[in-house]
Design a protein around this motif. Structure first.
Motif, PDB file in Angstrom:
ATOM      1  N   MET A   1       0.844  -1.199   0.000  1.00  0.00           N
ATOM      2  CA  MET A   1       0.000   0.000   0.000  1.00  0.00           C
ATOM      3  C   MET A   1       0.878   1.247   0.000  1.00  0.00           C
ATOM      4  O   MET A   1       1.843   1.309   0.736  1.00  0.00           O
ATOM      5  CB  MET A   1      -0.918  -0.014   1.243  1.00  0.00           C
ATOM      6  N   ASN A   3       1.657   5.370   0.473  1.00  0.00           N
ATOM      7  CA  ASN A   3       1.197   6.489   1.302  1.00  0.00           C
ATOM      8  C   ASN A   3       0.091   7.234   0.557  1.00  0.00           C
ATOM      9  O   ASN A   3       0.136   7.347  -0.670  1.00  0.00           O
ATOM     10  CB  ASN A   3       2.353   7.454   1.571  1.00  0.00           C
ATOM     11  N   ASN A 209      -0.157  -5.330  -2.445  1.00  0.00           N
ATOM     12  CA  ASN A 209      -0.684  -5.256  -1.077  1.00  0.00           C
ATOM     13  C   ASN A 209      -1.785  -4.210  -0.924  1.00  0.00           C
ATOM     14  O   ASN A 209      -1.654  -3.247  -0.174  1.00  0.00           O
ATOM     15  CB  ASN A 209       0.449  -4.953  -0.085  1.00  0.00           C
ATOM     16  N   LEU A 212      -7.659  -4.464   1.001  1.00  0.00           N
ATOM     17  CA  LEU A 212      -8.937  -3.832   1.358  1.00  0.00           C
ATOM     18  C   LEU A 212      -9.567  -3.153   0.148  1.00  0.00           C
ATOM     19  O   LEU A 212     -10.742  -3.368  -0.153  1.00  0.00           O
ATOM     20  CB  LEU A 212      -8.741  -2.819   2.491  1.00  0.00           C
TER      21      LEU A 212
ATOM     22  N   GLY B  15       0.397   6.532   6.051  1.00  0.00           N
ATOM     23  CA  GLY B  15       1.600   5.923   5.508  1.00  0.00           C
ATOM     24  C   GLY B  15       2.834   6.131   6.363  1.00  0.00           C
ATOM     25  O   GLY B  15       2.784   6.703   7.461  1.00  0.00           O
ATOM     26  N   LYS B  16       3.930   5.657   5.827  1.00  0.00           N
ATOM     27  CA  LYS B  16       5.213   5.717   6.533  1.00  0.00           C
ATOM     28  C   LYS B  16       5.630   7.150   6.840  1.00  0.00           C
ATOM     29  O   LYS B  16       5.479   8.034   5.989  1.00  0.00           O
ATOM     30  CB  LYS B  16       6.304   5.056   5.675  1.00  0.00           C
ATOM     31  N   ASN B 227      -5.638 -10.592   7.451  1.00  0.00           N
ATOM     32  CA  ASN B 227      -4.443  -9.853   7.882  1.00  0.00           C
ATOM     33  C   ASN B 227      -4.124  -9.938   9.370  1.00  0.00           C
ATOM     34  O   ASN B 227      -2.966  -9.772   9.765  1.00  0.00           O
ATOM     35  CB  ASN B 227      -4.552  -8.385   7.435  1.00  0.00           C
ATOM     36  N   ALA B 239       2.598  -4.369   5.267  1.00  0.00           N
ATOM     37  CA  ALA B 239       1.419  -4.477   4.397  1.00  0.00           C
ATOM     38  C   ALA B 239       0.184  -4.872   5.200  1.00  0.00           C
ATOM     39  O   ALA B 239      -0.888  -4.268   5.056  1.00  0.00           O
ATOM     40  CB  ALA B 239       1.686  -5.504   3.294  1.00  0.00           C
ATOM     41  N   ALA B 242      -0.924  -2.166   7.595  1.00  0.00           N
ATOM     42  CA  ALA B 242      -1.592  -1.086   6.860  1.00  0.00           C
ATOM     43  C   ALA B 242      -3.045  -1.455   6.558  1.00  0.00           C
ATOM     44  O   ALA B 242      -3.956  -0.637   6.715  1.00  0.00           O
ATOM     45  CB  ALA B 242      -0.828  -0.778   5.575  1.00  0.00           C
ATOM     46  N   GLU B 243      -3.264  -2.693   6.126  1.00  0.00           N
ATOM     47  CA  GLU B 243      -4.639  -3.127   5.830  1.00  0.00           C
ATOM     48  C   GLU B 243      -5.524  -2.979   7.068  1.00  0.00           C
ATOM     49  O   GLU B 243      -6.645  -2.486   7.007  1.00  0.00           O
ATOM     50  CB  GLU B 243      -4.662  -4.601   5.386  1.00  0.00           C
ATOM     51  N   TRP B 246      -6.195   0.844   8.080  1.00  0.00           N
ATOM     52  CA  TRP B 246      -7.149   1.564   7.228  1.00  0.00           C
ATOM     53  C   TRP B 246      -8.544   0.962   7.371  1.00  0.00           C
ATOM     54  O   TRP B 246      -9.547   1.678   7.410  1.00  0.00           O
ATOM     55  CB  TRP B 246      -6.641   1.558   5.792  1.00  0.00           C
TER      56      TRP B 246
END
Lengths: 388, 388
Positions: A1, A3, A209, A212, B15-16, B227, B239, B242-243, B246
């Protein structure tokens, strides 16, 4: 995913009779309104009367500008900009589908710009400000009711270009599925293809990735596949009209591409058809989208196989992903045909004599797409693959 | 589908490394900030330093208030209200999970109210205004980062109650999945159950014709099921983190219940466990949610069968929908167990001597739920069904 930044503040006011509340919502943003619409259908079916009554009850003044055509024209936009200036208008209310909304958005942008509003479309100026816009939606298709984009056609030179800015996102969108009962079947179906293509152009991505958003896209696609035939069978099926209308917004409000990069080649390839031959955008996409899929699918068999299996319920053959992937494209075409859409340029009424010129305009010196970069030659091949 | 209004203007910055931008986003809303957080973990893992550095670089003054506990307390909220008043603070930045955010939201509301802020929780006052709140999220679970609700515990009387208002929706939520790497497994799993229950309490509805939102809920649930085990296996699986992060926001930003009415009985039944025994909300839900399902599923076999088939991939037995429905509940329990969650009150550490009192507080004179209305006796039966 990847940013990302996501925001979508448009207030959705959804359901039966909601257009009767437009005055109240408009009053939160302005006092004098440009009432912008298309042809006679909103008058014929009572939407116009309901909107005007609600505005009057809320004490909102309004000036009218009708006559927006599909593939909306720059000429009318300029007329709108003049009216807004002369009449001291502080809010634009679009009553209609994507064309009316995009025309309204462009007027909103043009109001604060001294030069030619077309400059924004040719990236010669940057959007810094716009009048507030509200929407009463009558056609689910473009998703413009909560999007940050607008597409306008300049007849001179047959250009169809777009702008994108958070400043043009509508403040509110009133969505009553009953207002879509009177859409001709062809327009309902073209709208459905437009919605599906907004989802599909996000779905086909090289970003890894993105489970969702993959699954959300699949959910939205399956909803369109179930409900489009239902509304064609019974134009007044409220439940199915509602599913399509809400899916149409979600398809294009950018939620479905959070963290991923879509492809969008098909949209670009289709736009030239609409610009030159004034065909319905969705009908053009019904021709181009499967042709594009067929042209690129071997570059990502896994994703196209996933599409076939998860969206169309194809039983996967793991020893033959190519075959599996092809079934998804085949089913896409069959579906578009079943809802009365064209599958070839010939059926769309587009002749083959200007394909070179169109292909050149699609790429305009740069490549298109993200799954696979395609150049002018590729676009031409795609056009030719569905000539007849 | 029911009529609805949907809006969610919270800006998601995902994000990162995104927490390093907090100063810039804060500067859009305020100049002097209450920096609100929980225990030592944000200091231990560097989040605190990154946030403070970014605020300082943006020229933002800040006053700190740490010490928020899970099931956040009214007492600390009141301390926060005093600090905001005394220090002329104009923005509250919550760095943490749902407890910190809910505490921040309640301080934001209390600032503009002369009386006891608890009045809002007992519906003795209406929220008309709140200070702006921003979030740096470190625990995906409560969904409070873009929601309009907050839950606070008043120790005296062991009350756990909630407020709901558009005024307390955060302006922005910064979400970096890396900040969740250090969560203990139990907390990760409890967060996952909380997220899944936010989806499930919307999914289980009596509203007819809600295909899109059904499918979006199923998409979000399947994402959690895939996940959650991945992050328990490898805490630094970006990954998968993140799923989950969100999905946690989408689960509770109200998109998934547009046009439908959820049930929420399970949340109510669980809240008493947290209020009395200070257990993790998600762990309590892992016990209560399947117990509630088992208690009510026969009232809507079709929906529970759909859940089993679409979410858990159960092969339906159309001659035995009851069996089909039961498989979904069974799989839910098995999944919760597999991620280390308790399935009984005993495993949760809750004794059986105050169940009557808890059941009475859950219903508080009125019925709960919408699929089936449940009263005190029903709540007691549900507690007893999972006593050991």
């Amino acid at each position: 995913m990847r940013n990302f930044i996501y925001e979508n503040p448009t207030k959705i006011i959804f359901g039966k009779d909601r257009e009767k509340e437009v005055g109240k919502h408009t009053a939160e943003h302005g006092t004098k309104v440009l009432l912008h619409y298309g042809g006679g259908s909103i008058e014929k079916y009572g939407t116009y009367d309901a909107v005007v009554k609600s505005l009057e009850e809320a004490g909102i003044e309004y000036v009218e500008l009708g006559g927006v055509k599909p593939n909306p024209r720059l000429e009318l936009v300029k007329k709108g900009i003049d009216i807004v200036e002369k009449e001291n208008i502080d809010f634009i209310l679009a009553v209609g589908g994507g064309s009316v909304i995009d025309s309204a958005k462009t007027i909103a942008v043009g109001h604060y710009y001294d030069g030619d509003v077309w400059d924004f479309f040719e990236s010669n100026a940057k959007i810094k400000q716009a009048l507030a816009v509200g929407v009463v939606l009558t056609i689910p298709a473009a998703g413009s009711e909560s999007s940050t984009s607008a597409v306008i056609t300049k007849m001179e030179g047959e250009h169809k270009l777009s702008i994108n800015s958070k400043h043009i996102r509508p403040q509110f969108a009133i969505m009553n599925p009953e207002l879509t009962y009177t859409l001709p079947d062809y327009q309902t179906a073209a709208g459905a293809v437009d919605i599906m293509s907004h989802i599909l152009e996000r779905y086909f991505t090289k970003t890894k990735n993105v489970e969702l958003t993959d699954r959300l896209c699949e959910a939205a696609l399956k909803t369109m596949i179930t409900n489009t035939p239902l509304v064609l069978e019974d134009n007044e099926n409220y439940a199915a009209r509602a599913e399509i209308m809400w899916t149409g917004s979600i398809a294009h409000n950018n939620l479905l591409d959070t963290g991923r990069i879509g492809d969008w080649a098909s949209h670009g390839i289709e736009h030239e058809l609409s610009a030159l031959y004034d065909v319905a955008h969705g009908a053009g996409l019904a021709v181009i989208l499967p042709a594009w899929m067929e042209y690129v699918y071997e570059h990502d068999l896994e994703r196209f196989a996933q599409y076939a299996v998860r969206v169309w319920g194809v039983d996967p053959d793991f020893k033959d992903l190519k075959w599996t992937a092809e079934q998804g494209i085949k089913k896409t075409r069959e579906f578009f045909k079943s809802i009365g859409m064209p599958l070839t340029l010939k059926e769309l009424g587009v002749p083959g004599d200007r394909l070179e010129e169109m292909a050149a305009k699609v790429v305009a010196g740069k490549e298109r797409g993200s799954i696979v970069k395609i150049d002018k030659e590729d676009v031409l091949n795609i056009y030719k693959s569905v000539l007849k």
